[in-house]
Design a protein around this motif. Structure first.
Motif, PDB file in Angstrom:
ATOM      1  N   HIS A  52       1.342  14.527   6.329  1.00 61.36           N
ATOM      2  CA  HIS A  52       1.136  14.426   5.006  1.00 61.36           C
ATOM      3  C   HIS A  52       0.779  15.879   4.342  1.00 61.36           C
ATOM      4  O   HIS A  52       0.020  16.710   5.106  1.00 61.36           O
ATOM      5  CB  HIS A  52      -0.411  13.767   4.344  1.00 61.36           C
ATOM      6  N   LEU A  96      -4.267   0.326  -7.225  1.00 61.78           N
ATOM      7  CA  LEU A  96      -4.383  -0.527  -6.175  1.00 61.78           C
ATOM      8  C   LEU A  96      -4.527  -1.687  -6.573  1.00 61.78           C
ATOM      9  O   LEU A  96      -4.757  -2.775  -5.786  1.00 61.78           O
ATOM     10  CB  LEU A  96      -5.519   0.109  -5.443  1.00 61.78           C
ATOM     11  N   LEU A 148       0.983  -1.173  -0.055  1.00 58.47           N
ATOM     12  CA  LEU A 148      -0.050   0.054   0.014  1.00 58.47           C
ATOM     13  C   LEU A 148       1.008   1.141  -0.016  1.00 58.47           C
ATOM     14  O   LEU A 148       0.535   2.285  -0.714  1.00 58.47           O
ATOM     15  CB  LEU A 148      -0.835  -0.132   1.340  1.00 58.47           C
ATOM     16  N   PRO A 169      -0.310   9.193   2.530  1.00 56.56           N
ATOM     17  CA  PRO A 169      -1.595   9.278   3.102  1.00 56.56           C
ATOM     18  C   PRO A 169      -2.169   8.026   3.438  1.00 56.56           C
ATOM     19  O   PRO A 169      -2.869   8.042   4.661  1.00 56.56           O
ATOM     20  CB  PRO A 169      -2.177  10.181   2.257  1.00 56.56           C
ATOM     21  N   ARG A 170      -2.338   6.845   2.662  1.00 58.52           N
ATOM     22  CA  ARG A 170      -3.075   5.901   2.956  1.00 58.52           C
ATOM     23  C   ARG A 170      -2.479   4.662   3.875  1.00 58.52           C
ATOM     24  O   ARG A 170      -3.094   4.144   4.550  1.00 58.52           O
ATOM     25  CB  ARG A 170      -3.343   5.001   1.565  1.00 58.52           C
ATOM     26  N   SER A 171      -1.072   4.877   3.666  1.00 61.78           N
ATOM     27  CA  SER A 171      -0.429   3.876   4.448  1.00 61.78           C
ATOM     28  C   SER A 171       0.135   4.360   5.698  1.00 61.78           C
ATOM     29  O   SER A 171       0.627   3.470   6.821  1.00 61.78           O
ATOM     30  CB  SER A 171       0.767   3.104   3.869  1.00 61.78           C
ATOM     31  N   ASN A 172       0.130   5.682   5.887  1.00 65.84           N
ATOM     32  CA  ASN A 172       0.754   6.222   7.087  1.00 65.84           C
ATOM     33  C   ASN A 172       2.333   5.952   7.314  1.00 65.84           C
ATOM     34  O   ASN A 172       2.848   6.379   8.228  1.00 65.84           O
ATOM     35  CB  ASN A 172       0.148   5.788   8.279  1.00 65.84           C
TER      36      ASN A 172
END
Lengths: 348, 321, 206
Positions: A217, A135, A89, A273-276
């Motif tokens: 982010h 994705l 991710l 952003p999505r995975s941190n």
């Protein structure tokens, strides 16, 4: 925008060179006449036009040749690009960051068109035209991190964040200053920095980690690192040390100007952003000593920095054995005049 | 070094009454653009102008992280609180313009987990709603155990059941249903991670049970935002800016610093993240450390304070701010 | 022989503690050579918990690289399951099976040499345990497991620094830089810059 790509090599006949414009925009890393480790991070905000900071990811005249060199390294040793299973991710996050940045900053070279998760990516310089599903790894020829970093200059690592630490768990590393992704992957922040002398005692890594854990982010930061490399070899890997190590014994007063290179890493850090996770692009810029001294301020200052560097650092950076030869050469370009603050060349 | 990400100017798109205590708010960007993506477990700080008092409360994002059209939060009305939730409930209407901070995740999923065991109490469900949406999209294994006071207050239970079927387990206090924690903890495959969000008592119970059952510390995650407590007003010297400020009864020290025009760093505003840590230069009195950040030794030393939740009682407090 | 005190080193070099009883549903103990004594001490320190610990213990034991074999001592502890293995390699499949079947609540205790500890810890991590959930105690030989950064081959039981890579034949110096994922220290060619200039091989690990 008139960017012309050099045809050049980073191995064999070493035809790499910087144009006069590339020399003037070189990210000279010393803003004063001496050097010591520090956290030295600043916001990665767009810089003046023409500088390497103008855009989030700098594309320069070496782009195509660097990408050819990366492909050669990967063909020799696929372990230079690895991603632990839980980092996919983060790889997509990185792909999105690079594609969006390049399409925005270089619209004549790159295009990204999105229709929901159906994406269409065009990379004109590399003649790539790819439609894929965001994705969905099955729609790309490589994993997302490998796919996009085969099209982006510089090394990249991805750090997972957990337990108040950062863990280096994915990376594309083919232009490295003598460290092994294959060995270091999976380590915590202090572990993969363990071999760096002095900085731990100075608390540099404690402060840097504390800062990075809070990185947000949309608010990337940057810093410099630097070392010296004999010949314009991007791939100074520990894996190939027996191949390139002997060149360190070949430096003479007659060839130091044409074979010794200052190697500067522009390192940026981006919260994904999505995975941190945190992306850590490490962009390598090379400049020959005889190119560098065409900027009088840099010749003076590099002489003073190299002359006065603590021996542990020169040893760690691998040039202690050649330091005297380098200093003798650079001394010819140092008239003792004071240098102006900051790293920018003086106006001509 | 600044960590400030750009704030997000938004319009309130929807206000929905979920039950007697909870309202849901949906925000969209004023410029019509997409919201930044986020990771499940992230929160945003909502800035409120409560009739001249600036309030900044953190709320977990509960929407699907893949949905970039807007952000959703749920707010539980707290009659005894300092007023942030009351402001959201009584004054925020569709069409209003507000400002959100950028998402920050202090309660992230561990991406390595073989399975995610989620335990929620009451309004603590909100970060899990975003996390489950993200796990579902990425093929992650999870199960949710969600307790509420009664059926009427079990916010989002029917929707979660519909979406995730028997991976959702519900419990109601007034029907004397209790999560059978020992059995649950004993049955999980190696590599499971445990997450708990809810009232303080529940978090303590789950963490202690996990420790007793031999779960490694690094596999147990919790999120507990503290609301800054109300207290007695006190005075503080801000040495670096040369100001003397008074902190009101229902104001936090951080809010008072900001109200005086002094810039101070923050991320969570709930005593958890450590970003607002401030040096104490002099202290004649007692610091009420209400945070989860400083160690007991640091608290005892009286040399650091977390102004987002901590207060002071005594003669003099001088801060390096 | 008590636990080993290693000189202070860089942050990637593993440090070892002292095994201590922790509550758990299954206690997996893996030890080699003098690590047997660490298990004996663990049980002794567990006090009133010792019977419960042993009733749920699975011990895998093997002789150390120096030949030390205390199988009888370990077997005499009376664990619910005891297995003597002639080597780590021959124990690895059994170890994987135990880990694959385990539930949360498993406690892992590793004792003995660095090669054994590192490899068993790597298996526990691969099965889903955080690395710091695994307890470790060093006993016995200090020989090292070293990966050649050039050919990637791993040489077991390295005694000298430098040493000759068992795979590619380069002479390598032994760094303290350590990879948990590989369960190995890093070996780097010592005469890369000046081929042929190899210092004497000095016995550094025993």
């Amino acid at each position: 925008m008139g960017l012309t790509f050099n045809t050049e090599t980073f191995r064999g006949d070493f035809t790499f060179h910087n144009s006069p414009a590339a020399i003037r925009r070189f990210p000279f890393p010393f803003d004063r006449d001496d050097y010591m480790y520090s956290v030295n991070m600043e916001p990665h905000v767009p810089g003046p036009k023409g500088t390497v900071f103008e855009h989030n990811f700098d594309v320069d005249e070496h782009y195509l040749s660097e990408m050819r060199d990366r492909a050669l390294v990967l063909a020799e040793d696929p372990l230079r690009c690895q991603s632990l299973p839980h980092m996919t991710l983060a790889g997509w996050d990185l792909l999105e960051l690079i594609m969006e940045s390049k399409a925005r900053d270089y619209p004549d070279l790159f295009e990204l068109h999105k229709n929901g998760n159906r994406w269409h990516w065009i990379n004109r310089p590399m003649q790539i035209d790819q439609s894929f599903t965001f994705l969905d790894e099955t729609t790309l020829p490589y994993g997302p991190m490998e796919y996009i970093t085969r099209q982006a200059q510089g090394d990249f690592t991805l750090q997972d964040q957990r337990d108040d630490n950062l863990w280096i768990e994915a990376g594309m590393v083919t232009t490295q200053a003598d460290w092994s992704l294959d060995f270091d992957i999976g380590m915590g922040f202090h572990e993969w920095h363990a071999p760096v002398p002095k900085a731990h005692e100075l608390g540099v890594f404690d402060r840097a980690l504390k800062f990075l854990l809070k990185l947000q982010h949309g608010a990337p930061v940057r810093r410099f690192n630097w070392t010296m490399t004999v010949d314009p070899l991007l791939d100074t890997s520990p894996e190939n040390y027996p191949v390139w190590g002997p060149t360190r014994a070949m430096i003479t007063p007659g060839n130091v100007g044409s074979r010794m290179h200052l190697r500067v890493e522009l390192q940026t850090l981006h919260r994904l952003p999505r995975s941190n996770a945190i992306a850590f692009p490490i962009r390598c810029y090379l400049i020959r000593f005889d190119e560098l001294v065409t900027i009088p301020k840099w010749g003076r200052r590099l002489h003073r920095v190299i002359r006065d560097l603590p021996v542990e650092l020169a040893t760690y950076k691998g040039f202690e054995r050649n330091r005297a030869t380098m200093v003798d050469y650079l001394a010819r370009f140092d008239d003792g005049a004071p240098t102006s603050p900051g790293w920018m060349p003086d106006p001509e | 070094m600044s960590v400030g990400a750009p704030k997000i100017p938004v319009t309130v798109a929807e206000v929905t009454e979920v039950n007697d205590l909870i309202k849901r708010f949906r925000f969209v960007r004023r410029d019509g653009g997409p919201m930044p993506p986020f990771s499940g477990g992230a929160h945003v700080v909502v800035e409120m102008d409560d009739h001249g008092t600036r309030r900044m409360n953190p709320y977990s994002l509960m929407g699907d992280p893949a949905d970039s059209t807007g952000y959703c939060i749920s707010v539980r009305r707290d009659e005894a609180g300092r007023g942030g939730s009351l402001y959201m409930h009584h004054h925020v209407r569709p069409g209003m313009q507000m400002v959100l901070g950028a998402p920050v995740n202090l309660f992230a999923l561990d991406a390595r987990a073989r399975e995610h065991l989620l335990i929620a109490g009451g309004i603590g469900i909100t970060p899990f709603i975003a996390q489950m949406a993200q796990l579902e999209a990425l093929g992650g294994r999870f199960e949710l155990h969600y307790a509420a006071r009664n059926r009427a207050l079990g916010a989002y239970m029917p929707a979660l059941r519909a979406a995730y079927g028997d991976r959702v387990h519900t419990y109601f206090d007034d029907e004397r249903q209790l999560i059978d924690l020992p059995a649950l903890l004993a049955g999980q495959p190696l590599g499971t991670h445990l997450y708990v969000c809810g009232p303080k008592g529940m978090i303590g119970w789950v963490r202690a049970s996990a420790e007793a059952a031999g779960w490694p510390r690094a596999t147990v995650h919790h999120e507990e935002f503290l609301a800054p407590p109300v207290g007695v007003p006190f005075t503080v010297d801000l040495a670096a800016s040369g100001k003397v400020i008074t902190v009101g009864a229902s104001q936090s020290l951080l809010e008072a610093i900001e109200a005086a025009g002094v810039e101070a760093p923050y991320l969570c505003r709930g005593g958890a993240c450590g970003q607002c840590e401030t040096a104490v230069l002099a202290c004649d009195g007692h610091i009420q450390h209400n945070d989860h950040w400083l160690t007991d030794d640091q608290k005892a030393s009286g040399t650091r304070i977390m102004p987002c939740v901590s207060r002071f009682e005594g003669r003099t407090l001088v801060l390096d701010r | 022989m008590t636990k080993t005190d290693f000189p202070p080193s860089i942050r990637s070099r593993p440090v070892y503690g002292e095994l201590a009883y922790r509550p758990g549903s299954l206690h997996l103990m893996v030890a080699d050579g003098e690590g047997a004594n660490a298990l004996v001490d663990l049980v002794a320190r567990a006090g009133a918990e010792a019977p419960g610990l042993l009733a749920r213990a699975h011990i895998i034991y093997m002789p150390g690289p120096n030949g030390t074999d205390l199988s009888a001592v370990v077997q005499a502890l009376g664990a619910a399951q005891f297995h003597r293995s002639p080597s780590y390699a021959s124990a690895e499949l059994r170890l994987r099976k135990v880990l694959a079947d385990a539930r949360m609540g498993l406690q892992v205790y590793l004792a003995g040499t660095e090669g054994l500890i590192g490899q068993a810890q790597r298996e526990a991590m691969a099965a889903g345990l955080p690395h710091d959930a695994v307890q470790t105690e060093h006993r016995g030989a200090t020989v090292r497991r070293v990966q050649c950064v050039h050919c990637k081959g791993i040489t077991e039981n390295v005694r000298t620094d430098p040493f000759v890579c068992a795979h590619c034949g380069l002479t390598l110096f032994v760094r303290d830089h350590y990879s948990r994922r590989l369960a190995a220290f890093q070996g780097v060619n010592i005469d890369a810059e000046d081929p042929g200039k190899v210092p004497p091989l000095v016995e550094r690990f025993t």
